[in-house]
Write an enzyme that holds these catalytic residues in place. Sequence first.
Site, mmCIF file in Angstrom:
data_model
loop_
_atom_site.group_PDB
_atom_site.id
_atom_site.type_symbol
_atom_site.label_atom_id
_atom_site.label_comp_id
_atom_site.label_asym_id
_atom_site.label_seq_id
_atom_site.Cartn_x
_atom_site.Cartn_y
_atom_site.Cartn_z
ATOM 1 N N GLU A 127 0.877 6.865 -6.617
ATOM 2 C CA GLU A 127 -0.215 7.851 -6.645
ATOM 3 C C GLU A 127 0.336 9.280 -6.591
ATOM 4 O O GLU A 127 -0.119 10.173 -7.314
ATOM 5 C CB GLU A 127 -1.129 7.569 -5.458
ATOM 6 C CG GLU A 127 -2.271 8.516 -5.228
ATOM 7 C CD GLU A 127 -2.944 8.181 -3.916
ATOM 8 O OE1 GLU A 127 -2.860 9.005 -2.985
ATOM 9 O OE2 GLU A 127 -3.536 7.090 -3.799
ATOM 10 N N LYS A 144 0.834 -1.202 0.000
ATOM 11 C CA LYS A 144 0.000 0.000 0.000
ATOM 12 C C LYS A 144 0.874 1.260 0.000
ATOM 13 O O LYS A 144 0.543 2.261 -0.632
ATOM 14 C CB LYS A 144 -0.917 -0.001 1.224
ATOM 15 C CG LYS A 144 -1.773 1.259 1.401
ATOM 16 C CD LYS A 144 -2.669 1.531 0.205
ATOM 17 C CE LYS A 144 -3.799 2.499 0.513
ATOM 18 N NZ LYS A 144 -3.466 3.705 1.241
#
Length: 293
Positions: free
Chosen positions: A171, A164
Amino acid sequence: MQLGLIGLGKMGGNMRERIRHAGHTVIGYDRNPEVSDVSSLAELVDKLQAPRTVWVMVPAGAATQSVVDELGGLLETGDTVVDGGNSRWSDDEKHAEELGAKGIGFVDAGVSGGVWGLQNGYALMVGGDKEHVDRLQPIFEALKPEGPYGYVHAGKVGAGHFSKMVHNGIEYAMMQAYAEGWELLESVDSVTDVREVFRSWQDGTVIRSWLLDLAVNALDQDEHLTKLRGYAEDSGEGRWTVEAAIDNSVPLPAITASLFARFASRQEDSPQMKMVAALRNQFGGHAVESVKE
């Protein structure tokens, strides 16, 4: 299946609702009594049938450590704790060792979906021993998006949060690229409708993505982002990604530059950071700073 859920904020509250929609029982605890199902962690544990599963959705660091410590004194052998917050992967190893000494299982789950997760589902990256992960499959199935994708047992303890973390680093870089392109388009006289240029990219182009869709949403709300200050926070994972890259001698120039761009945004108003701030608000409900009159 029965689940205890600690932390009922923007993510946790919607996760509780999605899991309940799938037919499972969720007993939630939050410091805010208006949203909590029980008044304490002890009451939450008492209401769960053994073997218990408790999912933690609180801020990384001291808050998570405090909850893990308290659960370690309340749970019993055979129970399982899931950390679904944005903890650093190295903390997972510590928590697994502490709880494992008491016979309590530990699973780390990187969760992505933001404020849209209730509707669209949550992407889940999970780390831990197979026996503990397998027991949680009904909850993972309830949370994940429909279809074959959106869930992975990434590896041993820490693998979920590490995955993550890398996801969030990517991102950062993707948002920065959209922001830089937007600023360049806005800066030239020949392009008279930047918003519609972005909209035209949503179909048939190699750079189409959900982030691009969210950028168009933001521009529909504020065409030139004039209401936003060019300031964007970083939530920690970007820093950890760069630190891990250094530790493993892996070059990450794009992700590193995107992190430093956020640092620069705090020194002066940045046009690019208007777009980054708008995107963070769109997908995660993160706060934005308005331009002061």
